[in-house]
Design an enzyme around this catalytic site. Structure first.
Site, mmCIF file in Angstrom:
data_model
loop_
_atom_site.group_PDB
_atom_site.id
_atom_site.type_symbol
_atom_site.label_atom_id
_atom_site.label_comp_id
_atom_site.label_asym_id
_atom_site.label_seq_id
_atom_site.Cartn_x
_atom_site.Cartn_y
_atom_site.Cartn_z
ATOM 1 N N THR A 190 42.682 45.354 34.979
ATOM 2 C CA THR A 190 42.640 46.654 34.305
ATOM 3 C C THR A 190 44.046 47.123 33.958
ATOM 4 O OG1 THR A 190 42.638 47.692 36.472
ATOM 5 C CG2 THR A 190 40.503 47.371 35.444
ATOM 6 N N SER A 205 46.817 52.917 42.248
ATOM 7 C CA SER A 205 45.916 52.275 41.294
ATOM 8 C C SER A 205 46.403 52.646 39.909
ATOM 9 C CB SER A 205 44.485 52.776 41.487
ATOM 10 O OG SER A 205 44.410 54.132 41.098
ATOM 11 N N LYS A 206 45.763 52.074 38.933
ATOM 12 C CA LYS A 206 46.108 52.421 37.567
ATOM 13 C C LYS A 206 45.848 53.920 37.336
ATOM 14 C CE LYS A 206 44.821 51.340 33.087
ATOM 15 N NZ LYS A 206 43.554 50.995 32.448
ATOM 16 N N GLN A 207 44.750 54.415 37.922
ATOM 17 C CA GLN A 207 44.387 55.830 37.739
ATOM 18 C C GLN A 207 45.447 56.768 38.314
ATOM 19 O OE1 GLN A 207 42.050 53.505 38.966
ATOM 20 N NE2 GLN A 207 41.277 53.329 36.885
ATOM 21 N N GLN A 260 48.545 56.116 38.325
ATOM 22 C CA GLN A 260 49.797 55.735 37.652
ATOM 23 C C GLN A 260 50.791 54.978 38.537
ATOM 24 O OE1 GLN A 260 49.297 59.473 36.274
ATOM 25 N NE2 GLN A 260 47.975 58.267 34.957
#
Ligand code: GLU
Length: 282
Positions: free
Chosen positions: A12, A221-223, A225
């Protein structure tokens, strides 16, 4: 006993420190046991796949000297296996026409005796029973799936196979004996054990590593940042320290092969902090 471990990133976005911890822990557990370490790209949910992310992940692993055994497996190329497994589950499963808005919290099995409209998803029945396992780091963990989770989705309304099904089929098909991954997946494990039982698969050994959290206590996580890692010894050194292995300062100046020599020779799962989350301030 042979040890077959794996690292199974979802592509992702770029690898962040939390993913490096999972990669490092699973690699070291496998190598220290003289076993194999596989890499599987979990791109079953193609809608969440970021273009180029898989090849970038593999490139970073290579740069970090994290050499995997065999060919990298891509879930997107294996939907046939998931379909076969779903079919073989027969009466354990049922079609469900409930929309997300109709379901609040735990799914109470509304469609168990027949969907009331167009079927959107396929679910597996769970039982009112305690599913317990002994985690190699977190100790005993148990859940009652009926009370705490409900009948869960195997084929999603959008047509994608669910993570829970894909991971169980892949771990079995790839001969994985030891699953070492982040503790955010601890409470998915009883669902995976339920699936293994229904499919007649063995249950691998599980060890759930603490996950790295930012200063707000949110999992990296990507969420949230989390920043991409610099593929060099310092991030490996930091991961090793995070995993409680007390690497000596000199190791920070080592080259990649010497880093891994030390890390494999000194790996001790007992030293991994027995906690689900550790806050990192870097
Ligand atoms: N693909 C999952 C993730 O990136 C890991 C799945 C697993 O290790 O079972 O969070």
């Amino acid at each position: 006993m042979t040890h077959v471990g794996r690292f199974a990133p979802s592509p992702t976005g770029p690898l962040h420190f939390g993913s490096i911890v999972a990669a490092t822990g699973s690699l070291l557990a496998a190598r220290a046991a003289g076993g194999k370490w596989l890499v599987r790209i979990e791109d079953v949910d193609e809608a969440r796949t970021a273009p180029g992310a898989a090849s970038e992940i593999l490139h970073v692993l290579e740069k970090l000297g994290m050499a995997w055994d065999g060919e990298v497996v891509f879930q997107s190329a294996r939907t046939r296996l998931y379909r076969d497994a779903l079919e073989s589950l027969g009466n354990f499963t049922y079609p469900c026409s409930c929309s997300r808005r109709e379901i609040e919290g735990i799914y109470r099995g509304t469609c168990r005796n027949g969907a009331r409209g167009e079927a959107r998803a396929i679910r597996i029945r769970v039982e009112n029973e305690r599913i317990a396992f002994l985690d190699g780091i977190q100790g005993e963990f148990a859940q009652n799936l009926e009370r705490e989770v409900g009948d869960f989705v195997l084929l999603r309304a959008d047509g994608y196979f669910a993570y829970q099904l894909a991971v169980v089929v892949d771990d079995e098909e790839q001969g994985v004996t030891h699953v070492v991954r982040g503790a955010d997946l601890l409470d998915s494990t009883p669902r995976q054990i339920r699936l293994q039982k229904c499919l007649g698969f063995d249950t691998p050994a599980y060890a759930h590593l603490p996950v790295a959290a930012n200063e707000h206590g949110e999992k990296l996580s990507k969420q949230t940042q989390a920043s991409p890692v610099e593929p060099a010894v310092p991030v490996l050194f930091r991961a090793l320290g995070f995993l409680g292995q007390n690497p000596p300062d000199e190791l920070l100046d080592a080259d990649i092969p010497s880093f891994w020599n030390w890390a494999i020779a000194n790996w001790d799962m007992e030293k991994v902090p027995k906690t689900k989350m550790i806050q990192e301030n870097a």
